[in-house]
Scaffold this active site. Structure first.
Site, PDB file in Angstrom:
ATOM      1  CD  GLU A  89     -70.198 -46.447  57.142  1.00 19.97           C
ATOM      2  OE1 GLU A  89     -70.305 -45.840  56.076  1.00 19.97           O
ATOM      3  OE2 GLU A  89     -69.313 -46.213  57.971  1.00 19.97           O
ATOM      4  N   GLY A  97     -65.680 -48.409  50.408  1.00 21.63           N
ATOM      5  CA  GLY A  97     -64.655 -47.999  49.456  1.00 21.63           C
ATOM      6  C   GLY A  97     -64.147 -49.113  48.564  1.00 21.63           C
ATOM      7  CD  GLU A 134     -62.286 -44.985  56.436  1.00 25.56           C
ATOM      8  OE1 GLU A 134     -62.690 -45.352  55.323  1.00 25.56           O
ATOM      9  OE2 GLU A 134     -62.371 -43.802  56.841  1.00 25.56           O
ATOM     10  CG  ASN A 140     -67.104 -39.957  56.480  1.00 31.23           C
ATOM     11  OD1 ASN A 140     -66.418 -38.975  56.763  1.00 31.23           O
ATOM     12  ND2 ASN A 140     -66.784 -41.185  56.863  1.00 31.23           N
ATOM     13  CE  LYS A 144     -64.922 -42.848  54.140  1.00 23.83           C
ATOM     14  NZ  LYS A 144     -64.662 -44.258  53.759  1.00 23.83           N
ATOM     15  CB  SER A 147     -69.640 -49.228  47.854  1.00 29.89           C
ATOM     16  OG  SER A 147     -68.280 -49.438  48.174  1.00 29.89           O
ATOM     17  CG  HIS A 183     -65.892 -44.505  59.536  1.00 30.13           C
ATOM     18  ND1 HIS A 183     -64.926 -45.219  58.865  1.00 30.13           N
ATOM     19  CD2 HIS A 183     -66.859 -44.249  58.621  1.00 30.13           C
ATOM     20  CE1 HIS A 183     -65.286 -45.376  57.604  1.00 30.13           C
ATOM     21  NE2 HIS A 183     -66.459 -44.796  57.429  1.00 30.13           N
TER      22      HIS A 183
END
Length: 249
Positions: free
Chosen positions: A166, A172, A96, A10, A12, A212, A94
């Site tokens: 996730e 991250g 985010e 991904n 992003k 991560s 996701h």
């Protein structure tokens, strides 16, 4: 049954034409196990470049899509448009998008329906915030996110869905769920699919881990019985990604 190991990247909101050409050159020259399915999620504007230049044993994904096939929705991208420029998959739900852009479980599920109808395969992201883990509600949160999709897709659709667990606190941040933590949630997801959809879907659906993931930790996590792959963020923008796709070798 043996589930085919699945590894997705991904990217992003990262990349340039020059950097993508360089990275694709390294990916194309590298070794990719024949028993691992690999998918790269890229920003919309780079999907045609990636579809044209990336090795053909890997597939390309969009990182999001809208719930309509066409219309007056300025700035949105339909699943048909993704397919038209070479995407085979789309990443939905996701964290985010759930947390920053406030996209709901139901909106994510509606996107999944439209994407599947358009012939795209779906990476369905689920996962809890740090405070939800600390409160002991991880599985309730994940089940709620799954429920929204379970209610609106057909049982046969699950053959075209990869669930990506996730934990939001590990994305991250450099923090990683331990192999035992990942296995615990993955096993619970599989059990929930068994009771809420069917034993067949539970057995056959691939559940990937994200958060991560890197070359240093991928092998140990991949050895867990209910971990069927990875959704990789930052490391998918580096040659290191080639090591991750070989975690099971």
């Amino acid at each position: 049954m043996t589930r085919t190991f699945w590894v997705g990247g991904n990217w992003k909101m990262n990349g340039t034409i020059a950097s993508i050409k360089d990275l694709v050159g390294q990916f194309n020259a590298g070794s990719s196990p024949s028993d691992v399915e690999v998918v790269i999620g890229a920003p919309y504007v780079y999907i045609p470049l990636l579809a044209d230049t990336l090795r053909k044993d890997w597939a390309v994904a969009g990182e999001n899509c809208y719930v309509m096939h066409s219309g007056a929705f300025t700035g949105e991208i339909s699943p048909e448009m993704l397919a038209d420029v070479g995407a085979k998959w789309v990443i939905l739900g996701h964290s985010e998008r759930r947390t920053i852009l406030k996209e709901s479980d139901d909106f994510t599920a509606e996107k999944a329906v439209k994407a599947l109808e358009s012939g795209l395969k779906v990476v369905l992201c689920v996962g809890e915030l740090l405070e939800e883990r600390q409160a002991g509600t991880t599985q309730a949160v994940v089940n709620r996110q799954l429920d929204a999709v379970i209610k609106v897709v057909k049982e046969s659709d699950w053959a075209n869905i990869v669930v990506a667990y996730e934990p939001v606190w590990a994305i991250g941040t450099g923090k990683v769920a331990t192999p035992a933590q990942a296995q615990e949630v993955h096993a619970a997801i599989r059990k929930y699919l068994e009771t809420s959809v069917s034993p067949k879907v539970a057995e056959e659906t691939r559940i990937a881990y994200g958060g991560s993931v890197g070359a240093k930790n991928c092998k140990e996590i991949s050895e867990q019985p209910d971990v069927d792959g990875f959704l990789v963020g930052g490391a998918s923008l580096k040659p290191e990604f080639l090591e991750i796709i070989s975690a099971t070798q």
